[in-house]
Design an enzyme around this catalytic site. Sequence first.
Site, mmCIF file in Angstrom:
data_model
loop_
_atom_site.group_PDB
_atom_site.id
_atom_site.type_symbol
_atom_site.label_atom_id
_atom_site.label_comp_id
_atom_site.label_asym_id
_atom_site.label_seq_id
_atom_site.Cartn_x
_atom_site.Cartn_y
_atom_site.Cartn_z
ATOM 1 N N HIS A 127 0.918 -1.386 0.001
ATOM 2 C CA HIS A 127 -0.069 0.231 -0.031
ATOM 3 C C HIS A 127 0.833 1.274 0.068
ATOM 4 O O HIS A 127 0.334 2.479 -0.211
ATOM 5 C CB HIS A 127 -0.750 0.105 1.083
ATOM 6 C CG HIS A 127 -0.371 0.400 2.647
ATOM 7 N ND1 HIS A 127 -0.153 -0.566 3.258
ATOM 8 C CD2 HIS A 127 0.017 1.475 3.020
ATOM 9 C CE1 HIS A 127 0.520 -0.136 4.500
ATOM 10 N NE2 HIS A 127 0.523 1.171 4.306
ATOM 11 N N ASP A 157 0.167 -7.676 1.399
ATOM 12 C CA ASP A 157 0.441 -6.201 1.639
ATOM 13 C C ASP A 157 2.045 -6.263 1.544
ATOM 14 O O ASP A 157 2.478 -5.454 2.252
ATOM 15 C CB ASP A 157 -0.028 -5.690 2.916
ATOM 16 C CG ASP A 157 -0.100 -4.043 3.018
ATOM 17 O OD1 ASP A 157 0.271 -3.488 1.864
ATOM 18 O OD2 ASP A 157 -0.272 -3.382 3.914
ATOM 19 N N SER A 235 4.710 2.518 7.781
ATOM 20 C CA SER A 235 4.467 1.367 7.153
ATOM 21 C C SER A 235 5.880 0.875 6.156
ATOM 22 O O SER A 235 6.222 1.521 5.633
ATOM 23 C CB SER A 235 3.306 1.534 6.005
ATOM 24 O OG SER A 235 1.961 1.859 7.038
#
Length: 388
Positions: A127, A157, A235
């Site tokens: 993402h 992911d 992230s």
Amino acid sequence: MKQGLIVLALGILAFLGGRYLGSQQQPASKPAPEAVEVIEDAPEPRRSLPSLPTRDLRATPEEAQGQYTPQELHTIRLFERASPSVCYISTLRLQRDFFSFDVSEVPSGTGSGFIWDEEGHIITNYHVIRGASKALVTLSTGSSYEAKLVGIAPEKDLAVLKVDVSMDDVVQIPLGSSYDLRVGQSVYAIGNPFGLDQTLTTGIISALDREINSQAGVPIQGAVQTDAAINPGNSGGPLLDSRGLLIGVNTAIYSPSGASAGIGFSIPVDEVKLVVPDLIAYGQVRRPTLGVEEYRPYRRRVEGVIIKNVEDEGAAAEAGLRGIRRDQYGNYLMGDVIKRIGGEPVNSMADIYLELENYEPNDLVVVEFEREGRIYEAEVRLGSSVND
């Protein structure tokens, strides 16, 4: 005669009182002898504080033993060893001007990543780079490189980038394991929250075997939950154990406000070790497939997965499974309904994906399905998502 005596007495008293008062006071204009001597001599130079000896401000190991606690020293050394491997990732996307229709690249987002191997592969979240036209990787040295996209796994992911970097700039994080993690053990997250690079947060493992949603709508199972602060920008960064080993990739937070609320999630490293080699070799995860497409009725509740289509020469087609079709009169006939795979019940394609993760391409698996009200079993040789 009497008045004269009174005047004389008053004069004598005045004379005596003046002498008495004069003996008790000193004139303000008369300087003290000491003061006269100081003024006449040359003034002394103003004294300054003694200068401190110059030295290296970095504490030696011996000095550090007294300056920091053992726990602080451990955290400091862990960060100093691991942080050179952590990268800052910024992405750009194409945008067309509303009036001129010119296309230009504009900032899209930021995130974190870390060096996987000495060939310059960078691990991050899918993402972080989703929808980007370009990704720039900034190493801890401050050098920036345009990255090449190697592979993606939206259902995990995870994504792999690659930069052309000299071997001198490459520092790898040693891999740990996630199967033996325990709730309560210390963890350390390094990343770039809100664009602030090389940030360390600490905490513990709060829970294990969590299930979180992936970008592909397939659940990610076995996620590690931690209370180490994870914010937007973290992230793709590493989650480390107390030995400095990689145990997860930070991927998500649970927060109504979008900021850290003490509930963060990481993809377990055992999953990463399975996915990344495929992404580097094939650009995607090489997984077993059935070769079916799911049909989802609007209202009808069916236990199992209704097959809408089967891929030509796919595993399901080779085993004789059928999708929705028409009879000779043009009426639609319901496709087979997959009930179980390898003895485990399935009710969605997500269930099928998760169950097939226990197998490899070309494995044989027993598929239980329903056709026209009757239950059948078929031995299916699984296909592969990648053509070798």
